[in-house]
Design an enzyme around this catalytic site. Structure first.
Site, PDB file in Angstrom:
ATOM      1  N   ASP A 160       0.862  -1.177   0.000  1.00 22.71           N
ATOM      2  CA  ASP A 160       0.000   0.000   0.000  1.00 22.71           C
ATOM      3  C   ASP A 160       0.899   1.228   0.000  1.00 22.71           C
ATOM      4  O   ASP A 160       1.500   1.579   1.019  1.00 22.71           O
ATOM      5  CB  ASP A 160      -0.907  -0.003   1.228  1.00 22.71           C
TER       6      ASP A 160
ATOM      7  N   ASN B 230       1.017   5.664 -11.558  1.00 26.24           N
ATOM      8  CA  ASN B 230      -0.421   5.689 -11.809  1.00 26.24           C
ATOM      9  C   ASN B 230      -1.237   5.706 -10.520  1.00 26.24           C
ATOM     10  O   ASN B 230      -2.317   6.293 -10.483  1.00 26.24           O
ATOM     11  CB  ASN B 230      -0.811   4.464 -12.646  1.00 26.24           C
TER      12      ASN B 230
ATOM     13  N   TYR C 225      -7.486  18.324  -4.373  1.00 25.23           N
ATOM     14  CA  TYR C 225      -7.117  17.351  -5.398  1.00 25.23           C
ATOM     15  C   TYR C 225      -6.447  18.038  -6.588  1.00 25.23           C
ATOM     16  O   TYR C 225      -5.402  17.580  -7.079  1.00 25.23           O
ATOM     17  CB  TYR C 225      -8.349  16.584  -5.865  1.00 25.23           C
TER      18      TYR C 225
ATOM     19  N   ALA D 118      -4.808  20.738  -6.582  1.00 28.02           N
ATOM     20  CA  ALA D 118      -3.476  21.191  -6.171  1.00 28.02           C
ATOM     21  C   ALA D 118      -2.456  20.082  -6.337  1.00 28.02           C
ATOM     22  O   ALA D 118      -1.326  20.312  -6.801  1.00 28.02           O
ATOM     23  CB  ALA D 118      -3.508  21.684  -4.729  1.00 28.02           C
TER      24      ALA D 118
END
Length: 258
Positions: free
Chosen positions: A63, A90, A156, A158
């Site tokens: 994670d 990604n 987000y 930013a």
């Protein structure tokens, strides 16, 4: 002839959705893969299907939102392979909420996974990328340059603006060593996760309105398919893009022109 034969690509968030589509596009072009994602079962399913292309597929269950995971991931990647030709950043997270309702923890979570992790992975894998004169492909978003009252996105957006700026800065810094750095800014992509979370719960009337609003927002009149973004990523990693660096490629159906 496939354009990525003999190369190795590291893809974060590669077990499903857009990341899996990118992995599939790379494997189709002959690249060996190292996929990093949280869910070991999904990674194993991805490995089995992608291996049908005849390439080597390795997986790492981590994670990346955990602090220290990026460094661990880099060490484990280099233990699995002696070459890294492409790093595809990604994996990301998105939370849309008004400024007054966005907590510092929410902002820090997005900043960590969307900006800090790509920076740390690029840093740790740089010697291998330099040896192979490879490339970095950062998956960003059209939200870096847009926002709206229907989906407040200051935090987000930013983080997406930050990864765009980092992409361009690294392109200038790493170009002399032969490493290219580019980004892709997708619009809304209709992944299975999007279908599950947004389309399935809708009524027939809501779906009709959703499709109408999509047609109004996108000059091409529809959402994107994961394979369309994946094809751009495979191109940017290939020798066909050998003179392309520092670009943020909009693969978004055209809302930026409206």
């Amino acid at each position: 002839m496939p354009h990525l034969v003999g190369t190795t690509a590291v893809i974060t968030g590669g077990s499903e959705g857009l990341g899996y589509a990118i992995a599939d596009a790379f494997a189709t072009e002959g690249a060996d893969l190292v996929l990093i994602a949280r869910d070991q079962d999904k990674l194993e399913r991805a490995r089995q299907t992608l291996s049908c292309h005849g390439t080597t597929v390795r997986t790492l269950s981590l994670d990346l939102a955990d602090h220290g995971a990026a460094s661990t991931a880099a060490r484990r990647v280099l233990a699995l392979t002696d070459r890294v030709d492409t790093l595809v950043n990604n994996a990301a997270t998105a939370h849309f909420s008004p400024l007054a309702q966005t907590s510092a923890d929410t902002f820090d979570t997005m900043l960590h996974l969307n900006v800090r992790v790509p920076f740390l992975l690029a840093q740790a894998l740089l010697p291998a990328l330099t040896t192979g004169r490879g490339s970095i492909v950062n998956i960003t978003s059209y939200w870096a340059d847009s926002g709206g009252t229907d989906r407040p996105s200051a935090a987000y957006s930013a983080t997406r603006g930050a990864i765009n700026a980092m992409t361009r800065a690294l392109a200038g810094e790493l170009g002399p060593s032969g490493v290219r750095v580019n980004g892709i800014a997708p619009g809304a992509v209709r992944t299975l996760a999007y279908e599950r979370e947004h389309i399935v719960p809708m009524s027939d009337e809501q779906r009709t309105e959703h499709d109408r609003r999509t047609g109004d927002a996108y000059p091409l009149g529809r959402f994107g398919a994961p394979r369309e973004v994946a094809a751009a990523a495979a191109f940017l990693a290939s020798p066909q893009a050998a003179w392309t660096t520092g670009t943020i490629m909009n693969v978004d159906g055209g809302p930026a022109v409206r």
